[in-house]
Design an enzyme around this catalytic site. Structure first.
Site, PDB file in Angstrom:
ATOM      1  N   ASP A  18       0.826  -1.084   0.123  1.00 54.42           N
ATOM      2  CA  ASP A  18      -0.033   0.082   0.055  1.00 54.42           C
ATOM      3  C   ASP A  18       0.940   1.145   0.024  1.00 54.42           C
ATOM      4  O   ASP A  18       1.552   1.436   1.030  1.00 54.42           O
ATOM      5  CB  ASP A  18      -0.732  -0.112   1.293  1.00 54.42           C
ATOM      6  CG  ASP A  18      -1.831   1.198   1.329  1.00 54.42           C
ATOM      7  OD1 ASP A  18      -2.394   1.506   0.210  1.00 54.42           O
ATOM      8  OD2 ASP A  18      -2.083   1.836   2.545  1.00 54.42           O
ATOM      9  N   ASP A  71      -2.635   1.151   7.374  1.00 53.03           N
ATOM     10  CA  ASP A  71      -1.781   0.683   6.061  1.00 53.03           C
ATOM     11  C   ASP A  71      -1.352  -0.490   5.817  1.00 53.03           C
ATOM     12  O   ASP A  71      -1.419  -1.230   4.888  1.00 53.03           O
ATOM     13  CB  ASP A  71      -0.353   1.740   6.201  1.00 53.03           C
ATOM     14  CG  ASP A  71      -0.959   3.141   6.127  1.00 53.03           C
ATOM     15  OD1 ASP A  71      -1.290   3.700   5.114  1.00 53.03           O
ATOM     16  OD2 ASP A  71      -0.857   3.979   7.038  1.00 53.03           O
ATOM     17  N   GLU A 117      -1.595  -1.352  -4.877  1.00 53.23           N
ATOM     18  CA  GLU A 117      -2.783  -0.557  -5.125  1.00 53.23           C
ATOM     19  C   GLU A 117      -2.729   0.552  -6.302  1.00 53.23           C
ATOM     20  O   GLU A 117      -1.704   0.973  -6.442  1.00 53.23           O
ATOM     21  CB  GLU A 117      -3.509   0.189  -3.995  1.00 53.23           C
ATOM     22  CG  GLU A 117      -4.647   0.740  -4.131  1.00 53.23           C
ATOM     23  CD  GLU A 117      -5.135   1.374  -2.943  1.00 53.23           C
ATOM     24  OE1 GLU A 117      -6.382   1.671  -2.848  1.00 53.23           O
ATOM     25  OE2 GLU A 117      -4.432   1.377  -1.618  1.00 53.23           O
TER      26      GLU A 117
END
EC number: 3.1.21.10
Length: 171
Positions: free
Chosen positions: A7, A138, A66
């Site tokens: 991420d 996160d 992502e």
């Protein structure tokens, strides 16, 4: 199969590592690379060094990240794009194929709805991996990315298997 989920972020980059064995998902590790440097080049190097260290410790066989999403602030988008680019380049340098997923795809795979809140993602990651407490946002997002990748790769394997069967029937 060991999957590393990333991420990316310009201040905090989350990571999550899962192992898949006999169609079961196991938690391996997760955490955050805290970016403390002031200058952009040093911040980006800190991300690359952190990801390299994670790769060296956990030896993932696959990686997922992502996709970038819409930002109100153009500078925020640029900084996120830089962090994401460094993460992808570091994964590629370490000979890992990188799959990309949108936030909606990740939430859909883990929670069942693409509009899920961060707290819902944390709860489902905790539940799916049998964790005693919710991981930080996160880290939870990175684990969700890894879980999404596993589910997506499993679906793609079924689809490619189906196409092989249908091709045999046509001949």
């Amino acid at each position: 199969m060991v999957i590393l989920g990333i991420d990316p972020g310009s201040r905090i980059t989350g990571f999550g590592v899962i192992k898949v064995q006999d169609n079961k998902i196991y938690y391996v590790a997760s955490g955050c690379i805290q970016i403390t440097e002031i200058t952009t080049p040093k911040r980006l190097k800190q991300i690359a060094d952190g990801i390299t260290q994670i790769i060296n410790i956990y030896a993932p066989t696959e990686a997922a990240i992502e996709q970038i999403f819409m930002f109100q602030n153009p500078m925020g988008a640029i900084k996120l794009g830089q962090a994401r680019g460094v993460a992808m380049c570091t994964l590629a340098i370490n000979n890992l194929e990188v799959s990309e997923y949108s936030a909606k795809q990740i939430k859909q795979a883990v929670v069942g709805t693409g509009g899920a809140a961060k707290s819902q993602v944390q709860h489902m990651v905790q539940s799916l991996l049998g964790l005693s407490k919710k991981p930080p946002e996160d880290a939870a997002d990175a684990l969700a990315i890894a879980i999404c990748h596993y589910h997506s790769s499993k679906s793609l394997a079924k689809i490619s298997g189906a196409s092989r069967v249908s091709q045999k029937r046509i001949k």
